[in-house]
Write a protein that holds these residues in place. Sequence first.
Motif, PDB file in Angstrom:
ATOM      1  N   THR A  67       0.884  -0.980  -0.022  1.00 31.82           N
ATOM      2  CA  THR A  67      -0.040  -0.163  -0.017  1.00 31.82           C
ATOM      3  C   THR A  67       0.717   1.405  -0.066  1.00 31.82           C
ATOM      4  OG1 THR A  67      -0.250   0.060   2.384  1.00 31.82           O
ATOM      5  CG2 THR A  67      -1.804  -1.072   1.162  1.00 31.82           C
ATOM      6  N   THR A  68       2.202   1.169  -0.290  1.00 29.87           N
ATOM      7  CA  THR A  68       3.050   2.174  -0.185  1.00 29.87           C
ATOM      8  C   THR A  68       2.559   3.454  -1.059  1.00 29.87           C
ATOM      9  OG1 THR A  68       5.028   0.880   0.413  1.00 29.87           O
ATOM     10  CG2 THR A  68       5.510   2.873  -0.656  1.00 29.87           C
ATOM     11  N   TRP A  69       2.245   2.881  -2.407  1.00 30.08           N
ATOM     12  CA  TRP A  69       1.804   3.848  -3.441  1.00 30.08           C
ATOM     13  C   TRP A  69       0.422   4.614  -2.744  1.00 30.08           C
ATOM     14  CZ3 TRP A  69      -2.802   4.125  -6.096  1.00 30.08           C
ATOM     15  CH2 TRP A  69      -3.680   3.019  -6.114  1.00 30.08           C
ATOM     16  N   ILE A  70      -0.346   3.869  -2.330  1.00 30.00           N
ATOM     17  CA  ILE A  70      -1.739   4.544  -1.700  1.00 30.00           C
ATOM     18  C   ILE A  70      -1.212   5.676  -0.858  1.00 30.00           C
ATOM     19  CG2 ILE A  70      -3.852   4.396  -0.455  1.00 30.00           C
ATOM     20  CD1 ILE A  70      -3.615   1.612  -1.620  1.00 30.00           C
ATOM     21  N   GLY A  71      -0.301   5.368   0.232  1.00 31.13           N
ATOM     22  CA  GLY A  71       0.195   6.241   1.206  1.00 31.13           C
ATOM     23  C   GLY A  71       0.922   7.381   0.554  1.00 31.13           C
ATOM     24  N   ALA A  72       1.705   7.051  -0.378  1.00 30.75           N
ATOM     25  CA  ALA A  72       2.338   8.363  -0.798  1.00 30.75           C
ATOM     26  C   ALA A  72       1.552   9.441  -1.720  1.00 30.75           C
ATOM     27  CB  ALA A  72       3.326   7.745  -1.994  1.00 30.75           C
ATOM     28  N   THR A  73       0.542   8.871  -2.400  1.00 28.06           N
ATOM     29  CA  THR A  73      -0.767   9.396  -3.079  1.00 28.06           C
ATOM     30  C   THR A  73      -1.273  10.426  -2.068  1.00 28.06           C
ATOM     31  OG1 THR A  73      -0.641   7.724  -4.632  1.00 28.06           O
ATOM     32  CG2 THR A  73      -2.377   9.543  -4.633  1.00 28.06           C
ATOM     33  N   ILE A  74      -1.851   9.904  -1.139  1.00 32.90           N
ATOM     34  CA  ILE A  74      -2.454  10.661   0.142  1.00 32.90           C
ATOM     35  C   ILE A  74      -1.501  11.533   0.681  1.00 32.90           C
ATOM     36  CG2 ILE A  74      -3.841  10.417   2.351  1.00 32.90           C
ATOM     37  CD1 ILE A  74      -4.478   7.389   1.576  1.00 32.90           C
ATOM     38  N   LEU A 116       6.339   7.601  -4.713  1.00 32.56           N
ATOM     39  CA  LEU A 116       5.222   7.259  -6.010  1.00 32.56           C
ATOM     40  C   LEU A 116       5.891   6.977  -7.259  1.00 32.56           C
ATOM     41  CD1 LEU A 116       2.297   6.785  -6.179  1.00 32.56           C
ATOM     42  CD2 LEU A 116       2.021   9.321  -6.799  1.00 32.56           C
ATOM     43  N   TRP A 117       6.948   7.655  -7.614  1.00 31.42           N
ATOM     44  CA  TRP A 117       7.645   7.392  -8.871  1.00 31.42           C
ATOM     45  C   TRP A 117       8.233   6.307  -8.693  1.00 31.42           C
ATOM     46  CZ3 TRP A 117       7.626   8.740 -13.724  1.00 31.42           C
ATOM     47  CH2 TRP A 117       8.869   8.373 -14.662  1.00 31.42           C
ATOM     48  N   LYS A 119       7.389   3.524  -7.040  1.00 32.62           N
ATOM     49  CA  LYS A 119       6.243   2.638  -7.075  1.00 32.62           C
ATOM     50  C   LYS A 119       5.219   2.589  -8.235  1.00 32.62           C
ATOM     51  CE  LYS A 119       7.481   0.471  -3.108  1.00 32.62           C
ATOM     52  NZ  LYS A 119       7.718  -0.970  -3.209  1.00 32.62           N
ATOM     53  N   ARG A 120       5.621   3.214  -9.136  1.00 32.41           N
ATOM     54  CA  ARG A 120       4.750   3.699 -10.258  1.00 32.41           C
ATOM     55  C   ARG A 120       3.991   2.418 -11.049  1.00 32.41           C
ATOM     56  NH1 ARG A 120       9.615   4.513 -11.937  1.00 32.41           N
ATOM     57  NH2 ARG A 120      10.254   4.004 -13.961  1.00 32.41           N
ATOM     58  N   ARG A 121       4.781   1.230 -11.026  1.00 36.15           N
ATOM     59  CA  ARG A 121       4.469   0.201 -11.842  1.00 36.15           C
ATOM     60  C   ARG A 121       3.180  -0.765 -10.800  1.00 36.15           C
ATOM     61  NH1 ARG A 121       9.683   0.621 -13.052  1.00 36.15           N
ATOM     62  NH2 ARG A 121       9.831   0.658 -15.297  1.00 36.15           N
ATOM     63  N   GLU A 122       3.130  -0.171  -9.451  1.00 41.55           N
ATOM     64  CA  GLU A 122       2.108  -0.935  -8.553  1.00 41.55           C
ATOM     65  C   GLU A 122       0.943  -0.225  -8.547  1.00 41.55           C
ATOM     66  OE1 GLU A 122       4.068  -1.407  -4.868  1.00 41.55           O
ATOM     67  OE2 GLU A 122       5.820  -2.183  -5.751  1.00 41.55           O
ATOM     68  N   VAL A 123       1.089   0.981  -9.350  1.00 42.59           N
ATOM     69  CA  VAL A 123      -0.482   1.891  -8.979  1.00 42.59           C
ATOM     70  C   VAL A 123      -1.542   1.243  -9.749  1.00 42.59           C
ATOM     71  CG1 VAL A 123      -1.244   4.142  -9.668  1.00 42.59           C
ATOM     72  CG2 VAL A 123       1.116   3.895  -8.839  1.00 42.59           C
ATOM     73  N   LYS A 124      -2.601   0.957  -9.207  1.00 43.46           N
ATOM     74  CA  LYS A 124      -3.838   0.510  -9.852  1.00 43.46           C
ATOM     75  C   LYS A 124      -4.729   1.499  -9.943  1.00 43.46           C
ATOM     76  CE  LYS A 124      -2.665  -3.912  -7.674  1.00 43.46           C
ATOM     77  NZ  LYS A 124      -1.336  -3.875  -7.508  1.00 43.46           N
ATOM     78  N   PHE A 125      -5.373   1.419 -11.143  1.00 46.22           N
ATOM     79  CA  PHE A 125      -6.334   2.410 -11.484  1.00 46.22           C
ATOM     80  C   PHE A 125      -7.559   1.704 -11.508  1.00 46.22           C
ATOM     81  CE2 PHE A 125      -2.728   4.347 -13.446  1.00 46.22           C
ATOM     82  CZ  PHE A 125      -2.946   5.660 -12.775  1.00 46.22           C
ATOM     83  N   PHE A 126      -8.873   2.337 -11.119  1.00 46.54           N
ATOM     84  CA  PHE A 126     -10.127   1.636 -11.063  1.00 46.54           C
ATOM     85  C   PHE A 126     -10.899   1.582 -12.187  1.00 46.54           C
ATOM     86  CE2 PHE A 126      -8.950   2.845  -6.682  1.00 46.54           C
ATOM     87  CZ  PHE A 126      -8.713   1.342  -6.164  1.00 46.54           C
TER      88      PHE A 126
END
Length: 126
Positions: A67-74, A116-117, A119-126
């Motif tokens: 969930t690192t990418w979510i934390g970074a986005t928040i 976030l950069w 972890k960019r490959r882990e970012v999931k779009f809905f």
Amino acid sequence: MSKIREKLPLILRIIVAIILIQTLRFKFTAHPDSVYIFSKVGIEPYGRILTGVAELIAGILLLIPKTTWIGATITLGIIGGAILMHLTKLGIEINNDGGVLFITAMTTFILSAIILWIKRREVKFF
């Protein structure tokens, strides 16, 4: 060199999480500086408390690998708002702090963007 490259994301995540979590005592104990800031912005006390909860959630999410990418986005959203408030309502220096809060916000924003950069490959779009 590869060991540093492997550990860098973890080190950045820990630094950002520590910054976020260490500020919680000021928000949750209604420290006078925190109350002053959120009063000047016009969202005291609810904004202070909700921001603290959001920062706590972001800090925890940053420390969990999936969930690192979510934390970074928040974190980018929260700290982006803080930077905007500094630039429009608060000013760079608050209560003669020499700009420490602003510099900390900028540092946190930049480090979160780097995370976030990475972890960019882990970012999931809905």
